[in-house]
Design an enzyme around this catalytic site. Structure first.
Site, mmCIF file in Angstrom:
data_model
loop_
_atom_site.group_PDB
_atom_site.id
_atom_site.type_symbol
_atom_site.label_atom_id
_atom_site.label_comp_id
_atom_site.label_asym_id
_atom_site.label_seq_id
_atom_site.Cartn_x
_atom_site.Cartn_y
_atom_site.Cartn_z
ATOM 1 N N SER A 97 0.829 -1.203 0.000
ATOM 2 C CA SER A 97 0.000 0.000 0.000
ATOM 3 C C SER A 97 0.868 1.260 0.000
ATOM 4 O O SER A 97 1.675 1.457 -0.910
ATOM 5 C CB SER A 97 -0.965 -0.054 1.187
ATOM 6 O OG SER A 97 -2.015 0.856 1.035
ATOM 7 N N ASP A 227 -9.474 -5.365 -4.591
ATOM 8 C CA ASP A 227 -8.915 -4.368 -3.673
ATOM 9 C C ASP A 227 -9.854 -3.161 -3.630
ATOM 10 O O ASP A 227 -10.041 -2.481 -4.640
ATOM 11 C CB ASP A 227 -7.527 -3.956 -4.162
ATOM 12 C CG ASP A 227 -6.751 -3.151 -3.147
ATOM 13 O OD1 ASP A 227 -7.357 -2.284 -2.493
ATOM 14 O OD2 ASP A 227 -5.527 -3.362 -3.024
ATOM 15 N N HIS A 256 -7.386 -5.917 -0.342
ATOM 16 C CA HIS A 256 -6.206 -5.069 -0.142
ATOM 17 C C HIS A 256 -5.231 -5.702 0.848
ATOM 18 O O HIS A 256 -4.027 -5.728 0.611
ATOM 19 C CB HIS A 256 -6.662 -3.696 0.356
ATOM 20 C CG HIS A 256 -5.567 -2.701 0.466
ATOM 21 N ND1 HIS A 256 -4.817 -2.277 -0.618
ATOM 22 C CD2 HIS A 256 -5.076 -2.019 1.544
ATOM 23 C CE1 HIS A 256 -3.920 -1.395 -0.224
ATOM 24 N NE2 HIS A 256 -4.049 -1.219 1.081
#
Length: 276
Positions: A97, A227, A256
């Site tokens: 991320s 995601d 995610h």
């Protein structure tokens, strides 16, 4: 475990496990978490003979709750200072991320010999926010909503995110883990509200295009196509195309937070890539 003190006086917490003679793997966490988000991967790669390192980004976890410097140039500079202090060579840098953006920004600037390979997992590059140049991005109002929720009730916001979209626990039939939700909340609340607020701009508005184009080491781009935090279509495929030596690996139906929900799949693919 220990701390380094950066040039501006910020203390950066890090874990450093395993033989100092082994190849180092450096893990870069997402927002608003900490090095603890990599527990599964750290133990897995330690048991496979690697030296494993993870730090708390400034303003996150056990690092200084900084009110300044909470932007990508400084994040990458902090990583460079950590790599220098630990004398890391031929390292593999893995970022999830926001940590994926940090990896791209650092690796594009790293001294020769420091980095062997990199991995971007559910990562924010090339750029998240919608614009004329990035019509598939998320509207700025989405990130304004994050900021408003953080200011209004950070503790509740940090339950809502992992309970819902982060791990796909809002999907029909999802196997919800209260422990995972609580651990996300615990990590988030350890950090500083100001740093977390600033970091929303860093992860959403930084354009990593130039970084991706500069990187010449092999890069694995891993992303779940379900995601809900960093939408797949405007991230992973675009990053893979910009990289000189990039490989895209798409995970059907994964969320995610796939490193936590599906570590067996992720760890095996990471190991294969690192050994290749």
């Amino acid at each position: 475990m220990g701390f380094i003190t950066t040039k501006d006086g910020t203390e950066i917490f890090y874990k450093d496990w395993g033989s100092k003679d082994a190849q180092p793997i450096v893990f870069h966490h997402g927002w608003p978490l900490s090095a603890d988000d990599w527990d599964n991967q750290m133990l897995f790669f330690l048991h496979n003979g690697y030296r494993v390192i993870a730090h708390d980004r400034r303003g996150h976890g056990r690092s200084t709750q900084s009110d300044t410097g909470n932007e990508m140039d400084i994040y990458a500079a902090d990583v460079a200072e950590l790599a220098e202090a630990l004398d890391l060579k031929n390292a593999v840098h893995i970022g999830h991320s926001t940590g994926g953006g940090e990896v791209a920004h650092y690796v594009a600037r790293a001294k020769p010999g420091r980095v062997a390979k990199a991995v971007l997992i559910g990562a924010v590059p090339p750029i998240m926010v919608k614009s004329a140049k990035n019509p598939g991005g998320l509207p700025i109002e989405v990130f304004d909503g994050f900021r408003a929720a953080l200011v209004a009730n950070r503790a509740q916001f940090y339950y809502d995110v992992p309970s819902g979209p982060f791990y796909g626990f809002n999907r029909p039939g999802a196997k919800v883990s209260q422990g995972i939700i609580d651990n996300w909340w615990r990590q988030g609340m350890m950090g500083g509200a100001k740093a977390h607020y600033d970091c929303i701009k860093a992860f959403s508005e930084t354009d990593f295009t130039d970084d991706l184009e500069k990187i010449d080491v092999p890069v694995l781009v891993m992303h779940g196509d379900d995601d809900q935090i960093v939408p797949y279509a405007d991230s992973a495929p675009l990053s893979a195309k910009l990289l000189r030596n990039g490989t895209l690996k798409t995970y059907a139906g994964l969320p995610h937070g796939l490193c936590t929900t599906h570590p067996d799949i992720v760890n095996a693919d990471l190991l294969t890539f690192i050994k290749s």
